[in-house]
Design an enzyme around this catalytic site. Structure first.
Site, PDB file in Angstrom:
ATOM      1  N   SER A 220       0.835  -1.198   0.000  1.00 49.24           N
ATOM      2  CA  SER A 220       0.000   0.000   0.000  1.00 49.24           C
ATOM      3  C   SER A 220       0.877   1.259   0.000  1.00 49.24           C
ATOM      4  O   SER A 220       1.679   1.447  -0.898  1.00 49.24           O
ATOM      5  CB  SER A 220      -0.959  -0.038   1.189  1.00 49.24           C
ATOM      6  OG  SER A 220      -1.945   0.967   1.095  1.00 49.24           O
ATOM      7  N   ASP A 346      -9.690  -2.847  -6.709  1.00 47.89           N
ATOM      8  CA  ASP A 346      -9.187  -2.167  -5.513  1.00 47.89           C
ATOM      9  C   ASP A 346      -9.648  -0.710  -5.525  1.00 47.89           C
ATOM     10  O   ASP A 346      -9.213   0.069  -6.372  1.00 47.89           O
ATOM     11  CB  ASP A 346      -7.653  -2.249  -5.500  1.00 47.89           C
ATOM     12  CG  ASP A 346      -7.020  -1.595  -4.282  1.00 47.89           C
ATOM     13  OD1 ASP A 346      -7.741  -0.983  -3.479  1.00 47.89           O
ATOM     14  OD2 ASP A 346      -5.782  -1.697  -4.148  1.00 47.89           O
ATOM     15  N   HIS A 375      -8.037  -4.492  -1.778  1.00 50.75           N
ATOM     16  CA  HIS A 375      -6.833  -3.805  -1.316  1.00 50.75           C
ATOM     17  C   HIS A 375      -6.175  -4.643  -0.212  1.00 50.75           C
ATOM     18  O   HIS A 375      -6.727  -4.797   0.877  1.00 50.75           O
ATOM     19  CB  HIS A 375      -7.197  -2.414  -0.780  1.00 50.75           C
ATOM     20  CG  HIS A 375      -6.010  -1.572  -0.446  1.00 50.75           C
ATOM     21  ND1 HIS A 375      -5.174  -1.062  -1.419  1.00 50.75           N
ATOM     22  CD2 HIS A 375      -5.499  -1.144   0.746  1.00 50.75           C
ATOM     23  CE1 HIS A 375      -4.217  -0.351  -0.843  1.00 50.75           C
ATOM     24  NE2 HIS A 375      -4.390  -0.397   0.468  1.00 50.75           N
TER      25      HIS A 375
END
Length: 411
Positions: A220, A346, A375
């Site tokens: 991320s 996502d 995600h």
């Protein structure tokens, strides 16, 4: 009571008894219910196999890199079967932290100083019991970068360490300033665009083990930070290669997606409160630079970045910060082999913002795009407690680089 009321009660009671007997007979006697269940099951299985379970899209301009991945990291070419009852992106994103297990990891903490007088917390998993690499000086090392408010305690980090442990590797987790329990010594935190702390950590780790093969993996925001570092340094890095998971490629597009009503409700507001919570205990230190009252009133990530992050790092506006933080602008300058895994569902990184065409222009870059996974989700199996698809990609790619990397470094 009037007769009509009595008649209505009798009628409804008789009708209820009749329906109950018919349902009971229908489902367990005549088999109609079983047929319906089987029919629905077959229809759902057909839909799942035709529309949900798919091979990922592998985007890479370098044929040698592609062949390397196909041979030593075959998971990126195999069909990904998301958890059959939990394949939608938002659901995978929400459930993963609650479903996946948390392997036990014993860390050794190290605090290192920075040039501006601050400190960074590193959590080491030395793997001194490694039978594959008993010599610590040459034991392969993986640097792990967690997400936005993540630390070494995140389940996805623990699973990466568990995978590395089985291969005999050493891991070190880079905790961003002020979020792993350590104090802020200066009024400075972190952001996706500022790579100074990461540079400090990479050179520190490399100086401790200069003969050890060395690579990094970012998740991320950690992946965004790592990409921005690689775009800045090109080939001038001690890292052999890198793996990136669920990075937000274009911050403008990510923020716009997260500001849609449902996404704001499910993710944006919660993440904003997490950011506020992560800095609130450093309030006295941070008030030297920012208006903390305004920061604590933020209800979206954009508002937080406008009042805090962009001010903290000297940007003229939040848009200037987002421009600088977007890895898509620096992808063409990446100078070492990088594997990037994203899911096209996502909401943190919308599919239309994934830089497919730019990736095709850099021989060092390979994108792996799954149709589902959300995600940092990538759940698979009926009850996905342990290994996820992301974990398998991580394990195979890291092992491929450390054990067969000479076959791609001549690219």
């Amino acid at each position: 009571r009037p007769p009509c009321a009595m008649d209505w009660q009798v009628l409804t009671r008789e009708l209820s008894l009749y329906l109950e007997s018919q349902v009971r007979v229908g489902f367990f006697g005549s088999g109609v219910g079983l047929s319906l269940v089987l029919g629905f099951g077959v229809a759902y299985a057909c839909y799942y196999l035709n529309s949900i379970a798919k091979k990922p899209q592998l985007v890479a301009s370098n044929d040698r890199f592609c062949r390397f991945l196909e041979e030593y990291c075959p998971v990126v070419t195999e069909t990904y079967y998301p958890t059959i009852w939990c394949w939608e992106g938002r659901v995978q994103t929400l459930l993963r932290p609650f479903i996946t297990s948390r392997p036990q990891v014993q860390y050794r903490n190290e605090l290192i100083k920075t040039a501006d007088g601050g400190q960074i917390s590193l959590d080491w998993f030395d793997n001194n019991d490694s039978s594959y690499y008993p010599d610590a000086s040459t034991r392969p090392t993986v640097l792990l970068l967690p997400g936005l408010t993540g630390t070494s305690k995140e389940s996805y980090i623990l699973h990466m360490i568990h995978q590395s442990e089985t291969l005999g590797y050493r891991c070190v987790v880079f905790n961003n300033r002020g979020i792993a329990g350590e104090e802020l010594l200066t009024p400075r935190t972190y952001c996706a665009a500022d790579t100074e702390d990461l540079e400090t950590v990479i050179h520190h780790v490399h100086s401790l083990h200069p003969s050890a093969p060395f690579m990094a993996a970012g998740v991320s925001m950690g992946g965004m930070l790592l990409l921005n570092y690689l775009g800045k340094t090109g080939r001038d890095t001690p890292l052999m290669a890198a793996a990136i998971f669920s990075a937000g490629w274009n911050v403008f597009e990510s923020i716009e997606s997260l500001e849609k009503p449902l996404n704001w409700l499910l993710f944006n507001y919660y993440l904003t409160t997490c950011l506020q919570s992560s800095i609130s205990r450093h309030r006295q230190m941070l008030e030297k630079l920012v208006d903390m009252d305004l920061v604590m009133k933020a209800r979206t990530i954009r508002e937080f970045d406008k009042q805090f992050t962009s001010v903290m790092f000297g940007y003229r506006s939040v848009d200037d910060y987002y421009e600088d933080a977007s890895p898509c602008r620096k992808l063409k300058s990446v100078g070492i082999p990088v594997l990037c895994l994203n899911s096209v569902d996502d909401v943190f990184s919308p599919s239309h913002a994934i830089p497919v065409e730019t990736a095709k222009q850099n021989a060092n870059v390979a994108l792996v795009l799954t149709s589902c996974g959300g995600h940092i989700g990538f759940l698979e199996g009926i009850w996905p407690r342990k290994c996820t698809y992301m974990d398998r990609v991580f394990k195979q790619f890291v092992q491929a680089v450390f054990e067969h990397g000479n076959k791609i470094f001549s690219m």
